[in-house]
Design an enzyme around this catalytic site. Sequence first.
Site, PDB file in Angstrom:
ATOM      1  N   GLY A   1      15.166 -21.655   8.971  1.00 33.82           N
ATOM      2  CA  GLY A   1      14.413 -22.822   9.195  1.00 33.82           C
ATOM      3  C   GLY A   1      12.913 -22.400   9.736  1.00 33.82           C
TER       4      GLY A   1
ATOM      5  N   LEU B   1      15.876 -19.043  12.767  1.00 36.69           N
ATOM      6  CA  LEU B   1      14.947 -20.081  12.411  1.00 36.69           C
ATOM      7  C   LEU B   1      13.463 -19.622  13.368  1.00 36.69           C
ATOM      8  CD1 LEU B   1      15.369 -23.599  14.199  1.00 36.69           C
ATOM      9  CD2 LEU B   1      16.404 -21.386  15.004  1.00 36.69           C
ATOM     10  N   CYS B   2      12.336 -20.125  12.960  1.00 40.63           N
ATOM     11  CA  CYS B   2      11.201 -20.106  13.511  1.00 40.63           C
ATOM     12  C   CYS B   2      10.685 -18.507  13.874  1.00 40.63           C
ATOM     13  CB  CYS B   2      11.040 -20.998  14.984  1.00 40.63           C
ATOM     14  SG  CYS B   2       9.632 -21.353  15.569  1.00 40.63           S
ATOM     15  N   HIS B   3      10.769 -18.150  14.967  1.00 43.98           N
ATOM     16  CA  HIS B   3      10.339 -16.711  15.389  1.00 43.98           C
ATOM     17  C   HIS B   3      11.750 -15.769  15.226  1.00 43.98           C
ATOM     18  CE1 HIS B   3       6.692 -18.317  16.462  1.00 43.98           C
ATOM     19  NE2 HIS B   3       5.979 -17.189  16.303  1.00 43.98           N
TER      20      HIS B   3
END
Length: 287
Positions: free
Chosen positions: A264, A184-186
């Site tokens: 995500g 998720l995210c980075h």
Amino acid sequence: MTKADELSREPTRDPAEYDAWFPSPYSLSQYIPPKTDFDGAHYPAPHKGGKKILMVATDERYVPTRGGKLFSSGNHPVETMLPMMHLDAAGFDIEVATLSGNPVKFEFWAMPAEDEAVAAFYQRYLPRFRDPKKLADVLAGPMDDYAAVLVPGGHGALNDIPESADMARALNWALENDRYIVTLCHGPACLLAPAAAGGASYPFNGYEIVVFPDALDEGANVDIGYIPGHLRWLLAESLEKLGVRVLNTGITGQVHRDRKLLTGDSPLASNALGRLAAEALLADYPG
């Protein structure tokens, strides 16, 4: 004017390294709530078959920016802990690894100060965070007991992970053996590793994901002092050049499943992604 508006938007100096910077007080007031949306992880029939999760965290803290300043980063604690909390409650042991075997680095300034559940889980896993496995050593051993590879977020994932041959091996193993990949995210920076390692074709070409938007790293994150300058390269853009389809343009807590790749969009997705991963794994590896 609110109290938050009175806070400085200038990044805060990290005294541990030359020209290194923490996020500004204002950006932290906007991005770091005192509690997460974790609402419990209840799995009445947890897995009891001994399957494990291989979590590959970053052991790098400082992310260079175009102007030369360093962003004092690491793994985001919420993006790390909440998916782990769901998977742990679902009965899966989590083995922590880094590329070097050095300790996991955290954006400790992002720890939710009033979230007792997150704090307790962090303390429980602290020995593993401080003394993780070396990823190459894990890959050299038997892998049959692993059900998934988890790569948490935080800007620190932009450092060595995208170019790591060991990270590429871990992801290729997961794809070839029908295992889950959760990130998720980075954290989806890990999906660049197979391209860096070379090969006949890029294995994630045509996959759909959600990821932290480049527009925020290019715009608001710099404007409010969350990061001390523009990043040297952009994550979503790099993935799209390889044929990955990025579905989101903002951060709403969106999660997405494409085959066995679960993603995500941001810290807001941490709880939902943890639940999605736990339920998917329990469906394949029931109690």
